[in-house]
Structures are given as C-alpha cells and as structure tokens.
Enzyme design. Sequence first.
Site, PDB file in Angstrom:
ATOM      1  N   HIS A 124       0.836  -1.202   0.000  1.00  8.36           N
ATOM      2  CA  HIS A 124       0.000   0.000   0.000  1.00  8.36           C
ATOM      3  C   HIS A 124       0.871   1.254   0.000  1.00  8.36           C
ATOM      4  O   HIS A 124       2.093   1.185   0.158  1.00  8.36           O
ATOM      5  CB  HIS A 124      -0.931  -0.021   1.210  1.00  8.36           C
ATOM      6  CG  HIS A 124      -2.019  -1.047   1.106  1.00  8.36           C
ATOM      7  ND1 HIS A 124      -3.040  -1.156   2.019  1.00  8.36           N
ATOM      8  CD2 HIS A 124      -2.245  -2.026   0.179  1.00  8.36           C
ATOM      9  CE1 HIS A 124      -3.849  -2.144   1.673  1.00  8.36           C
ATOM     10  NE2 HIS A 124      -3.373  -2.693   0.560  1.00  8.36           N
ATOM     11  N   GLU A 150       1.323   3.732   2.132  1.00  5.69           N
ATOM     12  CA  GLU A 150       2.089   4.027   3.338  1.00  5.69           C
ATOM     13  C   GLU A 150       3.355   3.166   3.418  1.00  5.69           C
ATOM     14  O   GLU A 150       4.418   3.639   3.831  1.00  5.69           O
ATOM     15  CB  GLU A 150       1.233   3.784   4.595  1.00  5.69           C
ATOM     16  CG  GLU A 150      -0.049   4.588   4.631  1.00  5.69           C
ATOM     17  CD  GLU A 150      -1.247   3.841   4.049  1.00  5.69           C
ATOM     18  OE1 GLU A 150      -2.321   3.905   4.659  1.00  5.69           O
ATOM     19  OE2 GLU A 150      -1.102   3.200   2.988  1.00  5.69           O
ATOM     20  N   CYS A 198      -1.781  -1.311   7.413  1.00  2.99           N
ATOM     21  CA  CYS A 198      -0.843  -0.182   7.337  1.00  2.99           C
ATOM     22  C   CYS A 198      -0.756   0.554   8.667  1.00  2.99           C
ATOM     23  O   CYS A 198       0.284   1.123   9.005  1.00  2.99           O
ATOM     24  CB  CYS A 198      -1.272   0.777   6.236  1.00  2.99           C
ATOM     25  SG  CYS A 198      -1.015   0.086   4.587  1.00  2.99           S
ATOM     26  N   ALA A 249     -22.078   8.869 -28.473  1.00  2.00           N
ATOM     27  CA  ALA A 249     -21.788   9.928 -29.447  1.00  2.00           C
ATOM     28  C   ALA A 249     -23.056  10.171 -30.238  1.00  2.00           C
ATOM     29  O   ALA A 249     -23.755   9.231 -30.628  1.00  2.00           O
ATOM     30  CB  ALA A 249     -20.652   9.506 -30.369  1.00  2.00           C
ATOM     31  N   ARG A 272     -11.648   3.536 -21.229  1.00  2.00           N
ATOM     32  CA  ARG A 272     -11.840   2.091 -21.076  1.00  2.00           C
ATOM     33  C   ARG A 272     -10.713   1.462 -20.256  1.00  2.00           C
ATOM     34  O   ARG A 272     -10.937   0.547 -19.466  1.00  2.00           O
ATOM     35  CB  ARG A 272     -11.905   1.417 -22.448  1.00  2.00           C
ATOM     36  CG  ARG A 272     -13.168   1.683 -23.224  1.00  2.00           C
ATOM     37  CD  ARG A 272     -13.126   0.958 -24.565  1.00  2.00           C
ATOM     38  NE  ARG A 272     -14.323   1.205 -25.368  1.00  2.00           N
ATOM     39  CZ  ARG A 272     -14.545   0.669 -26.561  1.00  2.00           C
ATOM     40  NH1 ARG A 272     -13.622  -0.141 -27.104  1.00  2.00           N
ATOM     41  NH2 ARG A 272     -15.656   0.935 -27.231  1.00  2.00           N
ATOM     42  N   ASP A 299     -23.015  -3.478 -34.702  1.00  2.36           N
ATOM     43  CA  ASP A 299     -21.660  -2.915 -34.817  1.00  2.36           C
ATOM     44  C   ASP A 299     -20.538  -3.943 -34.652  1.00  2.36           C
ATOM     45  O   ASP A 299     -19.394  -3.644 -34.999  1.00  2.36           O
ATOM     46  CB  ASP A 299     -21.454  -1.808 -33.776  1.00  2.36           C
ATOM     47  CG  ASP A 299     -22.399  -0.630 -33.974  1.00  2.36           C
ATOM     48  OD1 ASP A 299     -23.066  -0.578 -35.027  1.00  2.36           O
ATOM     49  OD2 ASP A 299     -22.473   0.222 -33.069  1.00  2.36           O
ATOM     50  N   LEU A 321     -15.110  -3.917 -27.805  1.00  2.00           N
ATOM     51  CA  LEU A 321     -15.254  -3.446 -26.423  1.00  2.00           C
ATOM     52  C   LEU A 321     -13.964  -3.629 -25.622  1.00  2.00           C
ATOM     53  O   LEU A 321     -13.986  -3.993 -24.449  1.00  2.00           O
ATOM     54  CB  LEU A 321     -16.422  -4.149 -25.718  1.00  2.00           C
ATOM     55  CG  LEU A 321     -17.820  -3.962 -26.339  1.00  2.00           C
ATOM     56  CD1 LEU A 321     -18.862  -4.732 -25.539  1.00  2.00           C
ATOM     57  CD2 LEU A 321     -18.207  -2.490 -26.425  1.00  2.00           C
ATOM     58  N   GLU A 325     -22.147   1.718 -22.838  1.00  2.00           N
ATOM     59  CA  GLU A 325     -21.924   2.253 -24.186  1.00  2.00           C
ATOM     60  C   GLU A 325     -23.101   2.005 -25.130  1.00  2.00           C
ATOM     61  O   GLU A 325     -22.968   2.118 -26.333  1.00  2.00           O
ATOM     62  CB  GLU A 325     -20.620   1.695 -24.773  1.00  2.00           C
ATOM     63  CG  GLU A 325     -19.373   2.346 -24.201  1.00  2.00           C
ATOM     64  CD  GLU A 325     -18.251   2.491 -25.213  1.00  2.00           C
ATOM     65  OE1 GLU A 325     -18.452   2.161 -26.391  1.00  2.00           O
ATOM     66  OE2 GLU A 325     -17.163   2.944 -24.813  1.00  2.00           O
ATOM     67  N   GLY A 348     -26.817   0.322 -26.845  1.00  2.00           N
ATOM     68  CA  GLY A 348     -27.370   1.464 -27.558  1.00  2.00           C
ATOM     69  C   GLY A 348     -28.485   2.190 -26.822  1.00  2.00           C
ATOM     70  O   GLY A 348     -28.514   2.248 -25.587  1.00  2.00           O
TER      71      GLY A 348
END
Length: 349
Positions: free
Chosen positions: A51, A53, A87, A157, A192, A208, A212, A291, A293
């Site tokens: 981690h 620390e 920690c 988009a 992504r 499409d 991905l 994403e 449709g």
Amino acid sequence: MNIHEKYIKRCIELAKNGFGTTYPNPMVGSVIVFEDKIIGEGWHKKAGEPHAEVNAIRSVKDKSLLKKATIYVSLEPCSHFGKTPPCCDLIIEHKIPNVVVGTVDPNEKVAGRGIKKIIESGSNVTVGILEEECNELNKRFFTFHQKKRPYIILKWAESLDMFLAPEKENNQDRKPVWITNTYSRQLVHNWRSKEQSILAGTQTVIDDNPKLNVRDWSGNNPVRIVLDQNSRIPKNSSVFDGSVKTIVFTKSEIVSGKENTTFEIIDFSQNIVPQILEILYQNQIQSVIIEGGLQTLQTFIDQNAWDEARIFKGSISFGKGTKAPMISGGISSKINIGSDELIQIRNHD
C-alpha cells in the site's frame, strides 16, 4: 493553502498514478514530511502489492527520522489483514508521531478503525483535509461501498441533429458508423483502460460487432458485459472471441464452451437494472461504462441508475435514424476535441 492541504494535495497527485490498476482497492498516495521537507513518498500501484504508506516508509533513507516525522495519506490507513498486513500497524511500529488523513475509508472492514488504532497508540491524528477532493479521487470505491453497486458512466456519441446512428440499410455490414473524430475515439479508449467494465446492449453488438476492448491506448481491457436475452448475438461476434473476460446476461441457462465467458441468468420480465448491478457488485466490479445502444442507455437513465454521462457531439448530421437518449442533469464541463464537443453531466440526485 495551509501546510496540511499542501501535502494531502501531493498525496492525491501520487494516488492518481494507480488509476485503473488498483481495483478492487482504492487509489491512495502518501508522503512523509520532516521539517517541512518530503523525505519519503509512495502510492498504491496494484491490488496485492504494498500500500501507499508501506511504499512511502520504505522510500525514507534515514528511518530514524520517522520518529519525528508526519505521515500524510489521502485515505485512512487500513486496519485489517487482506493480501497485505494492516498499514496502521506499520505506522505504529515506526512510532510516527503525527498522522494526517484526507478522508475516512468507507469500507466496513476499516471505517474509522485504522484511525482509532493509531490514536490509541499515542500518535496525533488529523482527519478531513481536502476531504471532498479525496472522496472525488475514489468516487468509484466510495460508490461501491456506500451504494453497493458500481460507479456508472453513460457514454455515447450523437450527430449534430441528435441521432446515435443513421437509418440502417438492409445490406449494412456489422460495423459502426463513426460520428466522432480519431482524437475523441482515442480518449474513449483511455477511459476504457481506467474503468473496470464496459456494457453494451444486444442490438449494438449485433449491428456494430464491437470489440469493447482497449486498442487506441495502452492499459488493461475492461470486463465486457453484454445483454443477450434471447441468444440473438451471432456466435462469431468479437465479444465471444475469448480474449477478454466477458459476462453475458441472458434469460435461460446456456451450455457454452466459450473461453473466458460466463453467463448470468436474470429475469427480463422484471426491472433488469438492479439485477445487473447486484451481479456486478457480487463480482467486485467498481465501475462500468454503459456504451449503449439507445434502449440500454435509456433504461439506466429512466431508473436514475447513473453517476455521470459523457456525450460526444460530432460535426455530421444524419437527417433520420436512431434518436439519442434523453437525459437531464447538471453540466459539469464542455470541451472541444477538434471538431467534436464533449459534454459531461453529473447526476446529483
């Protein structure tokens, strides 16, 4: 800016180096200061590795200074044994007298226990420095632990006349019609690489044939999540290529030899959103990009199951086709990316 804010700000900067690589852990940064000089710093790089620390303490050349130093950390030091030891025990072991914490850890395994343990050891502890900024840094982690679901990003988009896609021709190949420019598409691949999963609906995958995955950037591929109620998606689709872990939501059990692919049964006659989010939560998935449709995006919007929306507006018009989703919320930013405009909306409900 006071002295504590100065060093917590540095912790936040360090923590961001772990964006996209620390899941399911949070991003954390730490600095160690003696006489207003940084003598050590570190950040959490990957789950299972030390981690922040630990890395900060290890980087201090003269360990004798720790007994007179202040350790700053953007998130409360952990107090439980996971893949690494607590920690807070390391801080106590090195007798660091002053500890400054940005914000409290929402994970019920920690949630104030680390701070309590350090106080009981005799150290001075200050909590809540740049708290809002520290919470924003780990908004995915906080959403996951507080709301018991992943952080949800809607992304699409749309054309100038607000269409997601032109009217489909019968002979159209299974490939996307690009609305945005190459710079916007590269930014999407950057996103992504930083999120844990990406979700697309049945029709988008059929039309499409998206991969991905991450191609125009370097980084991890997100877990692919696909909705396929009636097994309509062709078996030769890119999402079934076995290259990336893929979760398929369907209505009935499927016997499949598809590599790296799991099928989850949900009841499509009921509200699918909470069912999907519950399964993603069980899979320790802290963030998801939706994403599309249209039907998938609008379903999440109508359920108010989203945290932010990222909408690209391109420079082309279609005249007719698939309309873009309808959404309302506070616009947090608008920026131009070449000929495109990127609008970002936060859901404050």
